[in-house]
Design a protein around this motif. Structure first.
Motif, PDB file in Angstrom:
ATOM      1  N   TYR A 183       0.823  -1.204   0.000  1.00  0.00           N
ATOM      2  CA  TYR A 183       0.000   0.000   0.000  1.00  0.00           C
ATOM      3  C   TYR A 183       0.861   1.260   0.000  1.00  0.00           C
ATOM      4  O   TYR A 183       0.592   2.221  -0.718  1.00  0.00           O
ATOM      5  CB  TYR A 183      -0.947  -0.007   1.201  1.00  0.00           C
ATOM      6  N   ALA A 184       1.934   1.250   0.797  1.00  0.00           N
ATOM      7  CA  ALA A 184       2.828   2.409   0.843  1.00  0.00           C
ATOM      8  C   ALA A 184       3.468   2.665  -0.514  1.00  0.00           C
ATOM      9  O   ALA A 184       3.532   3.814  -0.990  1.00  0.00           O
ATOM     10  CB  ALA A 184       3.897   2.199   1.904  1.00  0.00           C
ATOM     11  N   LEU A 185       3.946   1.608  -1.161  1.00  0.00           N
ATOM     12  CA  LEU A 185       4.572   1.755  -2.472  1.00  0.00           C
ATOM     13  C   LEU A 185       3.542   2.226  -3.509  1.00  0.00           C
ATOM     14  O   LEU A 185       3.842   3.071  -4.365  1.00  0.00           O
ATOM     15  CB  LEU A 185       5.205   0.434  -2.901  1.00  0.00           C
ATOM     16  N   SER A 186       2.328   1.721  -3.397  1.00  0.00           N
ATOM     17  CA  SER A 186       1.269   2.141  -4.326  1.00  0.00           C
ATOM     18  C   SER A 186       0.904   3.608  -4.123  1.00  0.00           C
ATOM     19  O   SER A 186       0.596   4.319  -5.088  1.00  0.00           O
ATOM     20  CB  SER A 186       0.031   1.257  -4.141  1.00  0.00           C
ATOM     21  N   GLU A 187       0.945   4.065  -2.869  1.00  0.00           N
ATOM     22  CA  GLU A 187       0.688   5.488  -2.620  1.00  0.00           C
ATOM     23  C   GLU A 187       1.766   6.358  -3.250  1.00  0.00           C
ATOM     24  O   GLU A 187       1.485   7.450  -3.774  1.00  0.00           O
ATOM     25  CB  GLU A 187       0.599   5.754  -1.119  1.00  0.00           C
ATOM     26  N   ILE A 188       2.999   5.891  -3.220  1.00  0.00           N
ATOM     27  CA  ILE A 188       4.086   6.637  -3.868  1.00  0.00           C
ATOM     28  C   ILE A 188       3.908   6.628  -5.382  1.00  0.00           C
ATOM     29  O   ILE A 188       4.068   7.663  -6.053  1.00  0.00           O
ATOM     30  CB  ILE A 188       5.451   6.056  -3.453  1.00  0.00           C
ATOM     31  N   PRO A 222      -4.405 -12.967  -0.586  1.00  0.00           N
ATOM     32  CA  PRO A 222      -5.603 -13.711  -0.206  1.00  0.00           C
ATOM     33  C   PRO A 222      -6.653 -12.901   0.543  1.00  0.00           C
ATOM     34  O   PRO A 222      -7.829 -13.268   0.548  1.00  0.00           O
ATOM     35  CB  PRO A 222      -5.048 -14.832   0.682  1.00  0.00           C
ATOM     36  N   LEU A 223      -6.261 -11.795   1.164  1.00  0.00           N
ATOM     37  CA  LEU A 223      -7.194 -11.014   1.978  1.00  0.00           C
ATOM     38  C   LEU A 223      -7.720  -9.801   1.230  1.00  0.00           C
ATOM     39  O   LEU A 223      -7.133  -9.350   0.238  1.00  0.00           O
ATOM     40  CB  LEU A 223      -6.496 -10.550   3.263  1.00  0.00           C
ATOM     41  N   ASP A 224      -8.849  -9.270   1.719  1.00  0.00           N
ATOM     42  CA  ASP A 224      -9.330  -7.999   1.199  1.00  0.00           C
ATOM     43  C   ASP A 224      -8.303  -6.913   1.509  1.00  0.00           C
ATOM     44  O   ASP A 224      -7.624  -6.960   2.541  1.00  0.00           O
ATOM     45  CB  ASP A 224     -10.670  -7.626   1.856  1.00  0.00           C
ATOM     46  N   ILE A 225      -8.182  -5.943   0.627  1.00  0.00           N
ATOM     47  CA  ILE A 225      -7.239  -4.838   0.811  1.00  0.00           C
ATOM     48  C   ILE A 225      -8.041  -3.568   1.024  1.00  0.00           C
ATOM     49  O   ILE A 225      -8.735  -3.093   0.122  1.00  0.00           O
ATOM     50  CB  ILE A 225      -6.306  -4.687  -0.398  1.00  0.00           C
ATOM     51  N   LYS A 226      -7.946  -3.029   2.218  1.00  0.00           N
ATOM     52  CA  LYS A 226      -8.694  -1.818   2.569  1.00  0.00           C
ATOM     53  C   LYS A 226      -8.286  -0.654   1.658  1.00  0.00           C
ATOM     54  O   LYS A 226      -7.111  -0.426   1.415  1.00  0.00           O
ATOM     55  CB  LYS A 226      -8.426  -1.456   4.032  1.00  0.00           C
ATOM     56  N   ASP A 227      -9.288   0.071   1.149  1.00  0.00           N
ATOM     57  CA  ASP A 227      -9.062   1.257   0.306  1.00  0.00           C
ATOM     58  C   ASP A 227      -8.276   0.943  -0.959  1.00  0.00           C
ATOM     59  O   ASP A 227      -7.544   1.800  -1.480  1.00  0.00           O
ATOM     60  CB  ASP A 227      -8.337   2.353   1.097  1.00  0.00           C
ATOM     61  N   LEU A 228      -8.438  -0.257  -1.493  1.00  0.00           N
ATOM     62  CA  LEU A 228      -7.718  -0.626  -2.708  1.00  0.00           C
ATOM     63  C   LEU A 228      -8.142   0.243  -3.888  1.00  0.00           C
ATOM     64  O   LEU A 228      -7.293   0.704  -4.670  1.00  0.00           O
ATOM     65  CB  LEU A 228      -7.946  -2.101  -3.037  1.00  0.00           C
ATOM     66  N   ASP A 229      -9.436   0.502  -4.029  1.00  0.00           N
ATOM     67  CA  ASP A 229      -9.909   1.320  -5.145  1.00  0.00           C
ATOM     68  C   ASP A 229      -9.329   2.734  -5.088  1.00  0.00           C
ATOM     69  O   ASP A 229      -9.068   3.344  -6.128  1.00  0.00           O
ATOM     70  CB  ASP A 229     -11.441   1.387  -5.146  1.00  0.00           C
ATOM     71  N   TYR A 230      -9.114   3.249  -3.877  1.00  0.00           N
ATOM     72  CA  TYR A 230      -8.556   4.594  -3.726  1.00  0.00           C
ATOM     73  C   TYR A 230      -7.134   4.649  -4.281  1.00  0.00           C
ATOM     74  O   TYR A 230      -6.795   5.527  -5.084  1.00  0.00           O
ATOM     75  CB  TYR A 230      -8.559   5.012  -2.256  1.00  0.00           C
ATOM     76  N   PHE A 244      -0.701  10.758   3.087  1.00  0.00           N
ATOM     77  CA  PHE A 244      -0.658   9.299   2.944  1.00  0.00           C
ATOM     78  C   PHE A 244      -1.514   8.617   4.006  1.00  0.00           C
ATOM     79  O   PHE A 244      -1.583   9.067   5.158  1.00  0.00           O
ATOM     80  CB  PHE A 244       0.774   8.797   3.069  1.00  0.00           C
ATOM     81  N   LYS A 245      -2.103   7.501   3.619  1.00  0.00           N
ATOM     82  CA  LYS A 245      -2.800   6.639   4.575  1.00  0.00           C
ATOM     83  C   LYS A 245      -1.808   5.724   5.292  1.00  0.00           C
ATOM     84  O   LYS A 245      -2.069   5.265   6.402  1.00  0.00           O
ATOM     85  CB  LYS A 245      -3.849   5.795   3.842  1.00  0.00           C
ATOM     86  N   SER A 246      -0.675   5.439   4.672  1.00  0.00           N
ATOM     87  CA  SER A 246       0.333   4.543   5.240  1.00  0.00           C
ATOM     88  C   SER A 246       1.100   5.234   6.357  1.00  0.00           C
ATOM     89  O   SER A 246       1.210   6.466   6.393  1.00  0.00           O
ATOM     90  CB  SER A 246       1.317   4.097   4.158  1.00  0.00           C
TER      91      SER A 246
END
Length: 443
Positions: free
Chosen positions: A17-22, A39-47, A388-390
């Motif tokens: 998530y941190a790398l994606s925010e960058i 395997p798990l849901d990723i919170k705020d993935l669409d964002y 950032f959310k991270s």
């Protein structure tokens, strides 16, 4: 040069998530297809993936299915492995066959590998298949004839810390009238009288989420990553003088029986979370302070030790880590549970950080008594400023990975590289904005 058109993320946790925010902030790779295997849901993935062409494959990667999950990779694919539950060697070898670029944060193994209780260990063969030194040797062996650039152990530490070590040596050297010649950092370190290079980290972040007996809480990998590191053996790179000193003190040092016979790597049969060392680092304002940290095994102990080896000797190198308060509580729950891994884990995001910072750097100690720090102190206010959310800890990881990925794509055919092989100027040009306050100073 091949142009990347497909990015595979293995793992969708905090570092993803941190790398994606960058990536989002720098408007990078919007032409690429993204495949996220998590395997798990990723919170705020669409964002974080807004405007991108992506797919999320919700399954765990295993020894049985990794080839099928990666069947679509080719010479224009970049595989970014940020999972702590898969075998890096399997994936590294497969990217070699397919001709893909590759980076990981550390050379990991599948979670179900067998752990030997430390109180039964007497020799290297008893844990040979379960240590970073062994994994590094295998990685280099299977990749020795490949050309496509691939980087292992490319997170914050290992990874970023190697760049701080090099830059700190350069700056301190110039203050003593010594300059780097032909990129020979080992010679420069020897001329300066470098005795040790400690990887020092102090995480002061206060969290809203609280640790429980069944839930490990941390600012980076919680359920598997840090708990496994903390329950692995202590690993050190020791100078010739320190090897003699430790042996004289009757400390049980186990030397690897593979690799180079003159290796300076030694293991102590004790859990890293039970080994403590007193050191010094700096706070958010650059003021030095004393602290005690755990001796967790990290790959930079191996790679920096070999990088700085000169004429048969190497400085003492190890990791001295004081995690956030909730992680310390989580480790105590592990002790009470006979060092078994926790059932659950939570890596907090920035909105669950009340205050604080993560100080990470290289502490260089010289024969003349000088101690010189080079590193980053990054905190909640920096994440708020970036929007950032991270949290700060995982953004420190993402800062290096983002720079390293761009370096790999520019330097296309270097084969398997270590973070020490990367030019630190190229890294910091892109990473500085994400690293809070950076200090290079005597402490």
């Amino acid at each position: 040069m091949d142009k990347v058109n497909h990015i595979y993320f293995i793992g969708g946790g905090a570092v993803f998530y941190a790398l994606s925010e960058i990536f989002k902030k720098e408007i990078l790779y919007y032409h690429c297809l993204f495949t996220i295997i998590e395997p798990l849901d990723i919170k705020d993935l669409d964002y974080v993936m807004k405007g991108r062409n992506y797919r999320h494959i919700k399954t765990s990667m295993t020894r049985e299915n990794y080839k099928e999950l990666l069947r679509g990779i080719d010479k224009r694919t970049f595989v970014i492995n940020v999972s702590v539950c898969v075998d890096s060697i399997d994936i590294l070898e497969f990217t070699g066959i397919k001709g893909s670029w590759y980076i990981d944060t550390s050379i990991e193994q599948y979670q179900n590998h067998i752990r030997v209780p430390v109180n039964t260990i007497t020799e290297y063969s008893e844990f040979e298949s379960n240590n970073l030194f062994h994994q590094q040797l295998i990685a280099e062996k299977i990749m020795e004839r490949t050309k496509k650039t691939r980087l292992t152990s490319g997170g914050a530490n290992p990874g970023l810390i190697s760049q701080y070590t090099k830059k700190a040596l350069n700056i301190y050297g110039k203050s003593k009238g010594k300059t780097l010649v032909d990129g020979d950092y080992a010679k420069l370190a020897n001329e300066l009288g470098l005795l040790s290079c400690l990887v020092v980290e102090y995480d002061s972040q206060k969290l809203r989420v609280k640790a429980t007996r069944d839930c490990f809480v941390n600012t980076w990998s919680a359920k598997v990553g840090m708990p496994e590191e903390a329950s692995d053996l202590i690993m050190l790179n020791l100078s010739n003088e320190d090897i003699k000193k430790y042996e004289k003190q009757k400390i049980n040092l186990i030397k690897p029986t593979e690799g180079e016979s003159n290796t300076h790597i030694r293991f102590i049969p004790e859990y890293g979370m039970n080994g403590m060392f007193d050191s010094v680092t700096v706070d958010y304002n650059g003021e030095p302070f004393d602290y005690s940290g755990y001796l967790l095994p990290h790959a930079e102990i191996i790679t920096l030790g070999e990088f700085l080896e000169y004429k048969g000797n190497s400085p003492t190198i190890f990791y001295c880590y004081r995690p956030c308060d909730e992680a310390i509580k989580s480790l105590e729950f592990m002790r009470q549970n006979d060092y078994n891994l926790p059932k659950n884990g939570i890596v907090v995001r920035n909105n669950d950080v009340i205050s604080g910072w993560d100080s990470l750097g290289a502490l260089l100690t010289f024969k003349n008594g000088d101690q010189f720090f080079g590193g980053t102190v990054c905190g909640k206010e920096d994440m708020d400023r970036l929007g950032f959310k991270s949290n700060a800890t995982v953004v420190q990881v993402g800062a290096f990975m983002n720079s390293a990925i761009q370096w790999i794509l520019t330097h296309n055919n270097k084969g398997l590289v270590r973070s020490e092989d990367i030019n630190n100027k190229e890294i910091f040009e892109k990473a500085d904005k994400y690293l809070g306050n950076q200090y290079f100073k005597l402490v």
